[in-house]
Design an enzyme around this catalytic site. Structure first.
Site, PDB file in Angstrom:
ATOM      1  N   HIS A 366      38.412 -37.327 -53.477  1.00 37.40           N
ATOM      2  CA  HIS A 366      39.315 -38.569 -53.552  1.00 37.40           C
ATOM      3  C   HIS A 366      39.575 -39.367 -52.236  1.00 37.40           C
ATOM      4  CE1 HIS A 366      43.632 -40.322 -53.603  1.00 37.40           C
ATOM      5  NE2 HIS A 366      43.005 -40.866 -54.350  1.00 37.40           N
ATOM      6  N   ASN A 367      39.508 -40.686 -52.342  1.00 39.09           N
ATOM      7  CA  ASN A 367      39.639 -41.473 -50.951  1.00 39.09           C
ATOM      8  C   ASN A 367      39.000 -40.856 -49.915  1.00 39.09           C
ATOM      9  OD1 ASN A 367      41.325 -43.142 -52.600  1.00 39.09           O
ATOM     10  ND2 ASN A 367      43.276 -42.706 -51.375  1.00 39.09           N
ATOM     11  N   HIS A 411      42.095 -47.805 -47.425  1.00 34.58           N
ATOM     12  CA  HIS A 411      43.316 -47.832 -48.477  1.00 34.58           C
ATOM     13  C   HIS A 411      44.036 -48.990 -48.506  1.00 34.58           C
ATOM     14  CE1 HIS A 411      46.327 -44.896 -50.353  1.00 34.58           C
ATOM     15  NE2 HIS A 411      45.735 -45.607 -51.276  1.00 34.58           N
ATOM     16  N   ARG A 620      37.830 -38.439 -65.133  1.00 31.51           N
ATOM     17  CA  ARG A 620      38.291 -38.114 -63.941  1.00 31.51           C
ATOM     18  C   ARG A 620      39.631 -38.019 -63.683  1.00 31.51           C
ATOM     19  NH1 ARG A 620      39.570 -41.493 -59.207  1.00 31.51           N
ATOM     20  NH2 ARG A 620      38.710 -40.782 -57.050  1.00 31.51           N
ATOM     21  N   ASP A 802      55.636 -15.288 -41.906  1.00 35.57           N
ATOM     22  CA  ASP A 802      56.176 -15.720 -40.589  1.00 35.57           C
ATOM     23  C   ASP A 802      57.447 -15.952 -40.726  1.00 35.57           C
ATOM     24  OD1 ASP A 802      55.463 -16.870 -37.803  1.00 35.57           O
ATOM     25  OD2 ASP A 802      56.810 -18.323 -38.394  1.00 35.57           O
TER      26      ASP A 802
END
Length: 849
Positions: A366-367, A411, A620, A802
């Site tokens: 994606h992108n 974008h 998609r 942690d």
């Protein structure tokens, strides 16, 4: 000049001439001939990558040369007697160059200097390695663990004394080795390894120290070794070890595997036992300065991936006494890729390419252009090279009008940087078929005006070539027949498919407003029976579905240039009602947001209709718009429940979903395509359809009744129970590969993910404090009953606990149907760079009943 591009600087004509010259040589001489001529390679130095020429001088003494050009100045000369060859990516430098494939990478180590190189060519790389193996006197292809250990040891020896003090050893094991020992235990282990009692450790003594440290956690494996020896030896050696018969007993009783033939056992002995003996013998001759070739008698998972060098290495015919495995070789074998949890035929076997394109899950991005977040991240053509070299087969391009009539990619309406459309297309072409020969889908988000759309079409034709227009072409011409089925994967080998908006195809027959003209067929699904009842089914179901109020477009749709429209192979369409699925042409596909898919999954009314639609059509899925940090959603449900093929993820974020994706797409030699489970290839036509808007809760008050009843027991596979006992770990890295960070506190989350609720479960081990080197859990077995094992995934994730939360270390994921039961080594996909972690993994005992 190549810069960061991994392709050869040779033109196709030069490559052709070089191949012709090489083929004139005998097979044994081609490697040396290539080095004499000079072979192009990428030299990694820091974060930079430069094209160099690796050669072999004909002078005396012979030397390897590294030059900035074929006929230019020789920048570096390495006498062959002082060079060690290490295959793969096993140095810290390669952490900055993970987009270069490890299978084409190697290091030349001369004294304290390391030269990290990549020859990104299927034909030239094995020849170059063959030449190097022949040219180097020792033909030394040392195991990855030993060479990594040597690099760490040399770095820790700051005063170049050839020895390590107590403080230096403590810093080393708490740094790269990722384990903390109490001071009393550390002093005790150092004293045992310090054979000459001088208070410091030489290289050979340090290897003994690490070897003994590795035995912690290996006791269970050693017990298995002695369990299957008919007459346990007093002294562990190659001559007094495990015979083929004894090893076959172990395979049958513990692993459920077929026995090895004498030839297969001999090959394994050469690979583990005899190679280990050679390392032990060479270790005795290593000087205290440890500047000679690094070899040694270390234990641990030391198997490098199969290489041409191994295949060509001369080996004496083994005598019957040599055909035995020692204890250390047996442990090495079980903690190696040879004992992988993946069934070899699924991991390395070729994909069946005879099915329709809709029959496969496709590794999707994606992108793709973004290397950071979605608001002000950097756009880069390198991202296209990186994802394609990882096996990704579907990339996304957001196109906007740019200056000087050149379309740009970024974008839109954000502060992300811009790159040119033509540079993106050239980069895609350069890297499209390096990792896989199967088709690349370019998902075009078109925001350009018609004049710049014409420029896009011109660029696409020039870069890729169009069928029927150029002699060499990658763009297939879209079929004019709406009923034409999707082609097979084999038909699309080496092709580029453009996905995007396309002008409607004229058709004289009246069709539903949101449907294409005629039904299509596909090799993987039989069409609905041609009966009068079925002929009327789709219109009746459409009429019965809740009506949706017509919406006015907020703004007129941007006109589409015919020159670009005619290149689009996979036409996008809005899919508002699955009742018209049978009337939609196969090459028309739809995209669905993460939110829409989640709504379908939560309410359940469309599961069967969605899966049926995806038998003949491609769908998609893309992340929701709120993921501005480029995080990812879990792709498993969209695959397993709905059969969606292109589940697009943000490849710049190595989180749990992306590592799951990368791990699963290791199947079929990481070619980027995985055949869907059989139930999804032949999903039945539902008895009832619902409109997509119903599943989204629009309009309110709509019927939320499931589309079909759950499948009957006769339709389901036999239920299975998966049991996993997490035993131990090996060589777990620090968070993000930072050697200066604190030692990790690892725990393992084991989960199953399926298409029904009862197949989704999660279990967690306890946390091991301060030990990523060889943590031991020995947990009680985790039990996972599975109703649909044919549509279930096993995932193991290693986390570091942690005080502020937890950090992901690595992930392994595979279909339940691809699991090899027995005592298995689970290799991890690392969270630092999204690649398999060299040597790291989890040892598990697995049963599937």
């Amino acid at each position: 000049k190549m810069g960061c591009s991994p392709s050869s600087p040779l033109s196709p004509e030069q490559v052709k001439i070089l191949r012709t010259q090489l083929e004139k040589q005998s097979p044994d001489e081609r490697g040396i001939f290539l080095l004499r001529a000079g072979v192009p390679a990428i030299l990694c130095a820091g974060k930079k990558e430069n094209v160099v020429w690796l050669g072999l001088s004909s002078g005396k003494p012979a030397a390897l040369t590294i030059s900035s050009s074929l006929k230019g100045h020789v920048n570096t000369t390495l006498p062959i007697h002082d060079v060690n060859l290490q295959l793969g990516q096993n140095t810290p430098t390669f952490l900055e160059h993970q987009h270069l494939p490890a299978k084409f990478s190697f290091s030349l180590i001369s004294g304290a200097k390391t030269f990290d190189l990549c020859i990104h060519d299927e034909y030239l790389f094995p020849l170059a390695i063959s030449g190097l193996t022949t040219a180097l006197p020792s033909s030394s292809t040392t195991d990855p663990f030993t060479i990594s250990l040597r690099n760490f040891w040399l770095a820790a020896d700051r005063d170049r004394s050839g020895t390590l003090t107590l403080a230096e050893v403590s810093n080393l094991i708490e740094g790269p080795l990722n384990v903390t020992l109490p001071k009393a235990e550390l002093r005790d282990r150092l004293a045992k390894a310090d054979e000459d009692h001088n208070g410091v450790l030489s290289w050979a003594e340090f290897q003994v120290f690490v070897s003994e440290l590795l035995r912690v956690g290996a006791e269970q494996l050693e017990a298995l070794y002695f369990k299957y020896l008919a007459h346990p030896p007093a002294v562990d050696s190659a001559q007094e070890g495990m015979t083929r018969e004894e090893y076959n007993n172990f395979l049958r009783e513990e692993q459920g595997s077929a026995p090895l033939t004498p030839e297969e056992f001999a090959t394994m002995v050469r690979r583990y036992q005899l190679a280990m003996q050679q390392r032990v013998a060479q270790a005795a001759a290593i000087p205290a300065t440890a500047t000679a070739t690094a070899v040694g008698a270390t234990t641990g998972p030391t198997e490098p991936a199969p290489t041409v060098a191994m295949a060509m290495a001369p080996a004496a015919a083994p005598t019957p006494a040599e055909l035995r495995l020692s204890r250390r070789a047996f442990v090495d074998l079980l903690l190696s890729e040879a004992n992988d949890i993946w069934a070899p035929e699924r991991l390395r076997g070729p994909v069946d390419p005879t099915r329709s394109l809709s029959a496969y899950f496709c590794n999707s991005s994606h992108n793709t252009y973004l290397s950071g977040n979605q608001l002000n991240g950097i756009s880069s053509v390198e991202m296209y090279a990186k994802v394609l070299l990882r096996g990704c087969r579907c990339v996304e391009v957001d196109c906007w009008d740019g200056p000087d009539s050149e379309p740009i990619v970024y974008h839109g309406h954000t502060l992300t940087s811009k790159i040119t459309f033509v540079d993106v297309m050239r980069t895609i072409k350069q890297n499209a078929f390096v990792a896989s020969p199967f088709p690349v889908i370019i998902s075009i988000e078109n925001h350009c005006t018609p004049p710049q759309q014409d420029r896009m079409a011109q660029t696409l034709r020039q870069v890729f070539g169009m069928e029927g227009e150029q002699a060499e072409w990658m763009l297939p011409r879209p079929p004019t027949d709406p009923a034409a089925p999707l082609p097979t994967l084999a038909d699309l080998r080496g092709k580029i498919l453009l996905k995007g908006e396309s002008n409607p195809t004229p058709h004289p027959d009246p069709v539903p407003a949101d449907a294409a003209p005629a039904p299509a067929t596909a090799p993987d699904a039989a069409p609905a029976p041609a009966t009068a009842a079925n002929a009327a089914a789709a219109p009746a179901e459409a009429a019965a579905a809740p009506k949706k109020k017509a919406k006015k477009d907020k703004k007129p749709k941007k006109p589409l240039a015919p020159a670009l429209s005619e290149l689009i192979y996979l036409k996008t369409r809005k899919m508002r009602d699955f009742s018209i699925t049978d009337t939609v042409p196969g090459r028309e596909m739809s995209s669905f947001s993460e939110n829409k898919v989640n709504s379908v999954l939560q309410k359940g009314a469309l599961l069967d209709a969605f899966a049926y639609h995806n038998v003949r059509h491609v769908s998609r899925v893309y992340p929701k718009g709120l993921r501005v940090d480029s995080s990812n959603y879990d792709p498993c449900e969209a695959w397993l429940c709905l059969g969606c093929q292109l589940v697009a993820l943000n490849f710049q974020t190595f989180d749990l979903p992306l590592l799951t994706n990368l791990s699963l797409f290791q199947e079929n030699a990481a070619c980027g395509y995985v055949l869907k489970p059989e139930p999804l290839l032949a999903a039945p036509r539902p008895a009832r359809f619902e409109a997509i808007e119903v599943a989204q809760g629009q309009p309110e008050g709509a019927d939320q009744q499931p589309a079909v009843q759950p499948p009957s027991a006769a339709q389901e596979p036999i239920r299975r129970t998966l049991k996993i006992r997490v035993l131990s770990g090996r060589h777990l890295p620090k968070i993000r590969g930072d050697q200066t960070s604190e030692v990790i506190d690892p725990f393992v989350v084991v989960e199953t993910i399926g298409c029904v609720a009862e197949d989704c479960a999660s279990r967690q081990t306890r946390t091991i404090q301060n030990n990523g080197f060889n943590p031991v859990w020995n947990e009680v077995p985790f039990e996972f009953p599975l109703r649909r094992p044919d549509r279930a995934i096993l995932r193991l994730a290693v986390w570091d606990e942690d005080v502020a939360g937890r950090d992901l270390v690595g992930v392994a994921a595979l279909p339940v149907t691809a699991i090899r039961p027995g005592l298995r080594f689970v290799r991890l996909m690392g969270a630092a760079a999204g690649n398999p972690i060299e040597l790291a993994g989890i040892l598990c005992q697995i049963t599937l009943a």
